[in-house]
Design a protein around this motif. Sequence first.
Motif, PDB file in Angstrom:
ATOM      1  N   GLY A 212       0.874  -1.210  -0.116  1.00  0.00           N
ATOM      2  CA  GLY A 212      -0.077  -0.010   0.149  1.00  0.00           C
ATOM      3  C   GLY A 212       0.826   1.126  -0.036  1.00  0.00           C
ATOM      4  N   PHE A 213       0.152   2.338  -0.534  1.00  0.00           N
ATOM      5  CA  PHE A 213       1.070   3.550  -0.689  1.00  0.00           C
ATOM      6  C   PHE A 213       1.411   4.115   0.726  1.00  0.00           C
ATOM      7  N   GLN A 214       0.578   4.156   1.504  1.00  0.00           N
ATOM      8  CA  GLN A 214       0.899   4.721   2.665  1.00  0.00           C
ATOM      9  C   GLN A 214       1.713   3.833   3.769  1.00  0.00           C
ATOM     10  N   ALA A 215       1.873   2.694   3.331  1.00  0.00           N
ATOM     11  CA  ALA A 215       2.505   1.559   4.279  1.00  0.00           C
ATOM     12  C   ALA A 215       3.884   1.980   4.827  1.00  0.00           C
ATOM     13  N   ARG A 216       4.030   1.991   6.233  1.00  0.00           N
ATOM     14  CA  ARG A 216       5.460   2.183   6.686  1.00  0.00           C
ATOM     15  C   ARG A 216       5.455   1.711   7.862  1.00  0.00           C
ATOM     16  N   ARG A 217       6.475   1.530   8.519  1.00  0.00           N
ATOM     17  CA  ARG A 217       6.889   0.982   9.912  1.00  0.00           C
ATOM     18  C   ARG A 217       7.585   2.312  10.794  1.00  0.00           C
ATOM     19  N   LEU A 218       7.161   2.447  11.619  1.00  0.00           N
ATOM     20  CA  LEU A 218       7.813   3.715  12.706  1.00  0.00           C
ATOM     21  C   LEU A 218       8.351   2.800  13.710  1.00  0.00           C
ATOM     22  N   THR A 219       9.706   3.035  14.208  1.00  0.00           N
ATOM     23  CA  THR A 219      10.313   2.101  15.196  1.00  0.00           C
ATOM     24  C   THR A 219      11.231   3.098  16.343  1.00  0.00           C
ATOM     25  N   ALA A 220      11.973   2.642  16.892  1.00  0.00           N
ATOM     26  CA  ALA A 220      12.768   3.363  18.013  1.00  0.00           C
ATOM     27  C   ALA A 220      13.742   4.056  17.413  1.00  0.00           C
ATOM     28  N   THR A 221      14.013   3.935  16.151  1.00  0.00           N
ATOM     29  CA  THR A 221      15.027   4.696  15.778  1.00  0.00           C
ATOM     30  C   THR A 221      14.387   5.799  14.411  1.00  0.00           C
ATOM     31  N   THR A 222      13.106   5.937  14.339  1.00  0.00           N
ATOM     32  CA  THR A 222      12.638   6.674  13.303  1.00  0.00           C
ATOM     33  C   THR A 222      12.836   8.288  13.650  1.00  0.00           C
ATOM     34  N   LEU A 223      13.225   9.059  12.691  1.00  0.00           N
ATOM     35  CA  LEU A 223      13.376  10.511  12.822  1.00  0.00           C
ATOM     36  C   LEU A 223      12.200  11.220  13.075  1.00  0.00           C
ATOM     37  N   CYS A 224      12.174  11.975  14.213  1.00  0.00           N
ATOM     38  CA  CYS A 224      10.977  12.627  14.697  1.00  0.00           C
ATOM     39  C   CYS A 224      11.453  14.157  14.849  1.00  0.00           C
ATOM     40  N   ARG A 225      10.444  14.904  14.981  1.00  0.00           N
ATOM     41  CA  ARG A 225      10.653  16.412  15.142  1.00  0.00           C
ATOM     42  C   ARG A 225      10.157  16.856  16.397  1.00  0.00           C
ATOM     43  N   ILE A 226      10.917  17.684  16.873  1.00  0.00           N
ATOM     44  CA  ILE A 226      10.227  18.261  18.374  1.00  0.00           C
ATOM     45  C   ILE A 226       9.702  19.471  18.050  1.00  0.00           C
ATOM     46  N   GLY A 227       8.410  19.461  18.419  1.00  0.00           N
ATOM     47  CA  GLY A 227       7.636  20.616  18.295  1.00  0.00           C
ATOM     48  C   GLY A 227       6.944  21.509  19.430  1.00  0.00           C
ATOM     49  N   GLY A 228       6.612  22.712  19.331  1.00  0.00           N
ATOM     50  CA  GLY A 228       6.156  23.322  20.627  1.00  0.00           C
ATOM     51  C   GLY A 228       7.135  23.873  21.554  1.00  0.00           C
ATOM     52  N   PRO A 229       6.724  24.102  22.817  1.00  0.00           N
ATOM     53  CA  PRO A 229       7.429  25.104  23.495  1.00  0.00           C
ATOM     54  C   PRO A 229       8.940  24.543  24.017  1.00  0.00           C
ATOM     55  N   LEU A 230       9.046  22.948  23.913  1.00  0.00           N
ATOM     56  CA  LEU A 230      10.216  22.437  24.173  1.00  0.00           C
ATOM     57  C   LEU A 230      11.248  22.504  23.001  1.00  0.00           C
TER      58      LEU A 230
END
Length: 556
Positions: free
Chosen positions: A150-168
């Motif tokens: 599927g087009f949207q299929a993916r795995r997110l794991t303990a090493t997936t890059l994430c962005r920090i948003g908000g006050p912190l």
Amino acid sequence: MATTRRALLAQAATLAALPAAAQSIVADITDVTQPVALDDRVARGYRRDVLIRWGDRVAFDAPPWNPNLPDAAAAASQFGWDAVIAAAVEPPPAADGVPRLVLVVAHPSAEPAMMFPSLRPNAAVEAASVGASVMNLIWQGGRWVVADGGFQARRLTATTLCRIGGPLAGSARLRTAEDVAAVAVRGIIAPFGGTATPWGTVLLGEGDAAPVLAAWRSLGERFAHPNEPVRFGWVVEVDPLEPTSVPIKRTALGRFPKSGLACAVAADGRLVVYMSEARTDGYLYRFVSARPIDQTDRAANADLLEEGGLSVARVGRSRLEWVALPGSPETLVELRAAATAVGATAFDSPAGIAVHPDGRLFLACRGNPARGVGRTDLLNPRPVNTWGHVAEIIPANRDHAGEQAEGAMLILGGDPAQPASGARYGTGSRVWLAAPESLAIDPRGRLWIGTAQGNASPGLQRATGLADGVFVCGTAAGAQRGVLAQAYAAPRAARIGGLALSAGATSLITAVRTPGFEPGADFTRPATRWPYFRLDEPPRSTVIALVRDAGGQVGG
């Protein structure tokens, strides 16, 4: 279920239009037998369809599952060992008119003794097995199936890059040697629940990552950094419709171990996010966005969770009030301390949250055997709460941004044949439950409940002899209120992990979590080998859909 404000209003109108005879709560469900068994059971008139299991392919390039040769690269592309339904989002309609869903499933934990033939930890595989799976579902041949590749299929794991948003974002508390600017973080760890936003993103609530970070220190310096635990415990916003999007940790919603999440829309159009705390004496929190949702432009809501106000529930003798919490960066990092300082009320292991179209809120509490005499209140009425309960919260004027609410009990769990249990259900209930955890509302206004005794106490199921399962309960005033029926019973030692009604309520999608995992069990000696009972295969967490045999709506 895919959630928009328009859909919520339409659902409320549909519910109001139903004739009284159509709102019979249990007439269409013949209860399953309740004692623990090695296999699962489905109510007559329903069927159980398997969608995906531990080890099945999520990413298009995932290799075949081999439980006897665990491999981190393979696990990072396969469905995780543990599973909790976060949300099912309806994508824009396709030209062929075929119904589709994008399903997001959280993977909260990884248990070495149940995952590996050696029974010993394997940090790399464990880190690859947690996080989340995003999958495409398509309605085909009268059932939901996972679309291969599927087009949207993916795995997110303990090493997936994430962005920090908000006050912190940029805060020194979140800086590490890997990220001196504190704007990015690797990994989604211990997400125990989730919900869809009105614009079709999904919020995952992280739990306490500190224990697994300590266990994974062999994976590198990152896991040993003193700031690393502070980079988890947040609400993570994931866009399931955009497979290249970067998940964002929304620090404005505060850091504490999350259990249940639910979104609502305030009277003035602002987004409200309810959050329960994953502790035996956990609190109930509320975030209200600073500005209203844009109903016409999805992209305009991309930063809606960057700013807003937090409050915590304080329960008195006759009502609940929301007490504002400071929004400073230090408060957001240690939100429980701030909540305790303003007199927040401890709930009995608060978990799943569901918002009714008419504005009521339902909260599942798994129980707290040691609450104590003299510490009871309107929404936690038992000093010894072994069995759990479901509470009802009614915001003043049905406005989710209001400062006060009324409260009541919908059901008190336990065996009604034992008067000392204090159990209470509606007249006509034929079954009973323990440790309610997951909640969902169907188009008829009925509350679907998933139980998880193993989350309440490791030995609770052995004590009750009761299989965990999926129940349905009446919520309207009158004779049907609190009437309980059971549509599904899980196999031995399995828990119910989240509930989502599909578009049109054709199916109820849930996860049968960690079957066979009970005290003393392991990979070589599980309590059951469900779902296939093969001697050479361990039991597997499995996402299932409960569907009416006649092709009608589960919730209709």
